[in-house]
Structure formats: C-alpha cells, structure tokens
Design a protein around this motif. Structure first.
Motif, mmCIF file in Angstrom:
data_model
loop_
_atom_site.group_PDB
_atom_site.id
_atom_site.type_symbol
_atom_site.label_atom_id
_atom_site.label_comp_id
_atom_site.label_asym_id
_atom_site.label_seq_id
_atom_site.Cartn_x
_atom_site.Cartn_y
_atom_site.Cartn_z
ATOM 1 N N ASN A 155 4.553 3.776 -1.618
ATOM 2 C CA ASN A 155 4.553 4.026 -0.797
ATOM 3 C C ASN A 155 2.988 3.435 0.279
ATOM 4 O OD1 ASN A 155 5.644 6.784 -1.078
ATOM 5 N ND2 ASN A 155 4.057 7.438 -2.902
ATOM 6 N N PHE A 156 1.901 3.439 -0.676
ATOM 7 C CA PHE A 156 1.006 2.828 0.321
ATOM 8 C C PHE A 156 0.715 1.391 0.504
ATOM 9 C CE2 PHE A 156 -3.348 0.138 -0.685
ATOM 10 C CZ PHE A 156 -4.162 0.978 0.214
ATOM 11 N N TYR A 157 1.860 0.350 0.262
ATOM 12 C CA TYR A 157 1.636 -0.728 0.287
ATOM 13 C C TYR A 157 2.881 -0.796 1.479
ATOM 14 C CZ TYR A 157 -0.184 -1.991 -4.615
ATOM 15 O OH TYR A 157 -0.792 -2.534 -5.388
ATOM 16 N N ALA A 158 3.830 0.051 1.564
ATOM 17 C CA ALA A 158 4.454 -0.075 2.859
ATOM 18 C C ALA A 158 2.998 -0.257 4.066
ATOM 19 C CB ALA A 158 5.379 1.315 2.587
ATOM 20 N N LEU A 159 1.909 0.638 3.439
ATOM 21 C CA LEU A 159 1.260 0.913 5.211
ATOM 22 C C LEU A 159 0.574 -0.678 5.252
ATOM 23 C CD1 LEU A 159 0.362 4.069 4.294
ATOM 24 C CD2 LEU A 159 2.037 4.057 6.124
ATOM 25 N N CYS A 160 0.793 -1.165 4.898
ATOM 26 C CA CYS A 160 -0.520 -2.954 4.819
ATOM 27 C C CYS A 160 0.184 -3.554 5.828
ATOM 28 C CB CYS A 160 -0.973 -2.710 3.169
ATOM 29 S SG CYS A 160 -1.620 -2.070 2.252
ATOM 30 N N GLN B 128 1.719 -7.477 -0.162
ATOM 31 C CA GLN B 128 2.855 -8.569 -1.284
ATOM 32 C C GLN B 128 2.211 -8.844 -2.646
ATOM 33 O OE1 GLN B 128 5.977 -8.206 0.283
ATOM 34 N NE2 GLN B 128 5.050 -6.894 1.490
ATOM 35 N N THR B 129 1.071 -9.929 -2.332
ATOM 36 C CA THR B 129 0.527 -10.556 -3.289
ATOM 37 C C THR B 129 0.176 -9.472 -4.628
ATOM 38 O OG1 THR B 129 -0.679 -11.552 -1.972
ATOM 39 C CG2 THR B 129 -1.628 -11.531 -4.296
ATOM 40 N N ALA B 130 -0.105 -8.115 -4.031
ATOM 41 C CA ALA B 130 -0.729 -6.269 -5.353
ATOM 42 C C ALA B 130 0.857 -6.276 -5.666
ATOM 43 C CB ALA B 130 -1.589 -5.295 -4.021
ATOM 44 N N GLU B 131 2.347 -6.112 -5.314
ATOM 45 C CA GLU B 131 3.404 -6.271 -4.868
ATOM 46 C C GLU B 131 3.786 -6.527 -6.500
ATOM 47 O OE1 GLU B 131 7.578 -4.753 -3.569
ATOM 48 O OE2 GLU B 131 5.718 -4.497 -1.794
#
Length: 367
Positions: free
Chosen positions: A141-146, A156-159
């Motif tokens: 959910n969240f990284y798709a908004l970054c 992408q690094t956090a993922e």
C-alpha cells in the motif's frame, strides 16, 4: 566492558564530539562527519541512550548546552513527531508499530549481553516475526505512493530491505531452533542493523516526504487499504477523519469551477476521471462512473509510474462508437506525481476497425 558501560561509552563519545563543536573547537561539518561515523555502528540500546541524553540537554538552557546548535547537529538522526498527527492517521500508526520494534531491538541487545536462555530468544523472535504484517502491508500500500523523483529510489530500497529483513529473520530462527548459537549470535547483529536501517529510512525519509505530498483524502484512502491488511503490535486504530474543507470563499470558488467544468465537458462530449496515486477513482465528470472505471487498470498505472511514460492513448470501441481514451500522469510544478487522469472522448469519422497496437475496452478496463 559490560553492556551498560558500552552504552555509556558510546553516548559519552557522541556528546564529547558535540561539546567540542559547542565550544568552537571543531566546525559543524567536522562534528557531523564524526557523528556520522559513530552513528554508523550504533546499536539499538546505544541509540536509545543517545536520544535520552539529547532530550535532557535540549531541555537545558544556557551553560554548555545550546539547544539550537545541538538540534542542528543531531537532527538527521531524530524521527519527526508523527505522534502529534490526528488519531488514526496512517503515519501515526506506522510510527507506533516502529516504536514497538525498536523496543524489541533493545531487548535483543539485553539478551545478547545477559546470556539469555534459548527459550527467551525463541519467544522474542516469535514476537518480532509479527512485524512481517507491517513490512508486507507497506510494500503493498504505502510504497506505491512514493512515486516522486525525490523518494522513489528510497522507497525501492526500503522495499528491498524489508524483504531482506524477513528472509534474514527466518534464517536466524532456523539457526536458533537448530541450536547453532554461535552463528545465530553473529547474524543476530546483522539482522539488528538491517532493521535499524529499515526503520530509519521509513521514519526520516519516506514519511516526511509523503506527509508533504499527499492530501487528507489520499491518507484516508490509504488508511482504508491498510485496515484490510491489519496492523502489528497495536490494537485496531481509531478511525481517521480527514479535516473538513475550508468554508466560505473557497467553497464558492470551487462551486463556480465545477459549473464551468461540467459545461465544457458537455460541449466537448468528454468524460474525465481522476485517480489517486493508489489507482482509485476519486473524481469524475461527464457521465456516470462505470464499475470497470472505478480502478485504474493495473498495467496503465505501472507504466505511468515510470518517469519515461507521461501519457498513453488508446482507441476503443464501446456501444458501436469509437472512443479515444487518454491516460496521463498528473504532476505539480515540481514534477511530483499527484495522481492520474483519464479523458474519454468520442471520435468522429474514425474507422471502427481497431488500429494496429490498440486494445479493446474489455482488456483495457478490466471488463
């Protein structure tokens, strides 16, 4: 040097550097460089000790402590106060989960130094494994908004870090179960550092940027998605209520703009739909919103999230009419993505046969 002495030594060294800066023995840049080296190898318990000492000094006035200069020196290692956001706000929830994990990391430090039993380690790892809910939910959910150019690569690094954390957590649990204690303790440090980097990246980079770029409605939509996935370590949060729109002149201007927009769309026989960054339709004009239009096609969204793709055009056939559907990424003056826009218009004098490369409406819109 025992566990407590190690914490005191690290904290003492950090603030020895700070005192040298405050007394003008070294410059701010020199102090930051020295702090950066020490923080690069800090353990969770030492980090918490640093925060406590910093909080103590920031409350002092006069003397050796200069709160403004101290804050400037350590600000890159502090998490913004997301706990002051409205109750139920997604970022406030994320921080609450992260705070729990930081507490478990401190417990890891303590168990490592105290020679804890196998059962203690198994219990702690079982608790830590529940953080998978947070990591998988953020990825979905969240990284798709970054999507802004400033933080896309960090997201992408956090993922990648999140996936690596889950993989290393499982591997070390297996070492623990197999009673391979020496390898377990060695890789335990690796896991701890990976989790620290993951939490720091979320709290100090991604959360602040997203807070500046998303609207209250975007956060409300994100919260609804998060509720479907669940939360780690905390009870189901209170409902998030977006702030009410401004009254008076702002509403009057919006009403006037709506009338003008409807008139233009009717005259041009256009239909528009605005999708938020997660791909959900949040606004439409020029006709009723069909069920298949409520969500932006996944393939279209993925393409428009790429910096190289600004627009897609497709000719489709609906009810014996040929329509041109244009999808665009909506950006602000800084180039930050705000969402996606679909414009559908009827074409006159166009051959109803699909041109090469076109796709039909069922395939395009998921019908």
């Amino acid at each position: 040097m025992d566990y407590r002495q190690g914490i005191e030594a690290k904290v003492g060294l950090l603030f020895q550097i700070a005192d040298q800066y405050l007394s003008a023995q070294i410059s701010l840049e020199q102090a930051k460089d020295l702090i950066r080296v020490e923080m690069g190898h800090i353990r969770p318990a030492q980090y918490e000790g640093m925060k406590k000492e910093l909080a103590k000094r920031l409350q002092e006035s006069g003397g050796r402590s200069n709160p403004g200069k101290l804050f400037e020196l350590f600000q890159n290692y502090l998490t913004p106060p997301f706990q002051k956001l409205p109750k139920g706000h997604p970022l406030r929830i994320y921080l609450a989960e992260n705070v729990c994990v930081r507490g478990y990391l401190v417990q890891m430090d303590e168990l490592e130094e105290e020679g804890a039993s196998l059962e203690d380690w198994v219990a702690l790892y079982e608790t830590l494994s529940h953080f998978a809910v947070h990591i998988k939910r953020q990825e979905k959910n969240f990284y798709a908004l970054c999507t802004s150019s400033e933080i896309y690569s960090q997201a992408q690094t956090a993922e990648d870090l999140g996936r690596a954390v889950l993989e290393e957590l499982e591997k070390n649990r297996e070492r623990l179960i197999n009673e391979n204690i020496f390898d377990f303790l060695y890789y335990q440090r690796t896991l701890s550092q990976m989790l620290m980097r993951y939490l720091d990246l979320e709290e100090r980079v991604l959360y602040p940027e997203v807070l500046l770029r998303l609207t209250e409605e975007d956060f409300a939509a994100l919260r609804r998605l998060d509720d479907q996935e669940g939360y780690a370590y905390i009870p189901h949060p209170e409902e998030f209520v977006p702030q009410a729109p401004e009254p008076g002149a702002a509403l009057e201007a919006r009403a006037t703009a709506d009338v003008i927009l409807r008139s233009v769309l009717a005259a041009k026989e256009l239909k528009i739909i605005f999708y938020n960054l997660s791909g959900k339709a949040v606004f439409s004009e020029g006709g009723s919103l069909a069920a298949k239009e409520k969500q932006l096609p996944k393939a279209v969204r993925q393409d428009l999230l790429k910096d190289s793709c600004r627009q897609q055009k497709h000719c489709i056939k609906e009810a014996e009419e040929t329509l041109l559907v244009t999808y665009s990424a909506v950006r602000d003056d800084r180039g930050t993505r705000l969402g996606f826009l679909m414009i559908k218009e009827r074409l006159e004098g166009v051959n109803n046969e699909k041109e090469q490369g076109d796709i039909d409406s069922k395939k395009l819109l998921g019908g």
